[in-house]
Design a protein around this motif. Sequence first.
Motif, short mmCIF file in Angstrom:
data_model
loop_
_atom_site.label_atom_id
_atom_site.label_comp_id
_atom_site.label_asym_id
_atom_site.label_seq_id
_atom_site.Cartn_x
_atom_site.Cartn_y
_atom_site.Cartn_z
N GLN A 19 0.83 -1.20 0.00
CA GLN A 19 0.00 0.00 0.00
C GLN A 19 0.86 1.26 0.00
N LEU A 22 2.06 2.08 -3.50
CA LEU A 22 1.02 2.69 -4.33
C LEU A 22 0.78 4.15 -3.95
N GLU A 23 1.20 4.55 -2.77
CA GLU A 23 1.04 5.94 -2.34
C GLU A 23 2.08 6.86 -2.96
N ASP A 129 -2.69 -8.71 -5.79
CA ASP A 129 -2.69 -7.30 -5.43
C ASP A 129 -1.40 -6.91 -4.72
N PRO A 133 2.71 -4.01 -6.84
CA PRO A 133 3.57 -2.86 -6.52
C PRO A 133 5.06 -3.16 -6.61
N TYR A 199 -6.98 1.66 -9.84
CA TYR A 199 -5.91 2.64 -9.92
C TYR A 199 -6.42 3.97 -10.48
#
Length: 219
Positions: A19, A22-23, A129, A133, A199
């Motif tokens: 996560q 993705l930030e 998932d 990343p 996304y």
Amino acid sequence: MEQEINKILGVSESFFAPQRILEFIFDKEKREHIFNELRRLARYDLLYDMFHEYFQEEHADRVKKKQDFTPTSITKLINNILGESNSYFECACGTGGIVIGAWNNNRMKYIPWEYDPSRYFFELEELSDRTIPFLLINLMIRGINATVVHGDTLTRQSKGVFFIQNFDNNPLGYSEINVFPYTRLTEKTFNVNFIEEKYPNHTESNVFDYIETNMIFQR
């Protein structure tokens, strides 16, 4: 290595890493600062997947998805069999260990300043998932050109499609990231069915000119 990577990514535990990636991955300045730190951690040796053990121990779903990493010896064998190729396809590619081997085989055919990243294109698919990343970082930090379908190779259900491009065609540079729009055209082009718009709408390079030039839409 795990603690060092966590510190660079800015997480207390590796569980939070996907996560966190993705930030920052859609922010060029932030991600390239982190890429620089990861390169230094790896002592600028990008011949292997720095996330191999990091991901396998903490994130791989061995029970439900039977995720396990291809040993380095097998990766080398596969790439030696494949040899050099301008195009490459791999489904269930994980964080990109075999891809990295193929990338290295390609560039080692040249002296460093004559390697042309735009000569090679990778088409990749991955379901997890938590894996996507790390795969994106592995591609971008090496300046690889690729499309990445986040989805199920068999059912063709997808959560998004990326276009990773070394826009400056710099053999030592980073790639940029683009998210294909969630449209029927994208679904038709990649033979997918979007089940989630995971996304954001994000474009950095002149993606559609590149696609038209390379005839990706004319499969």
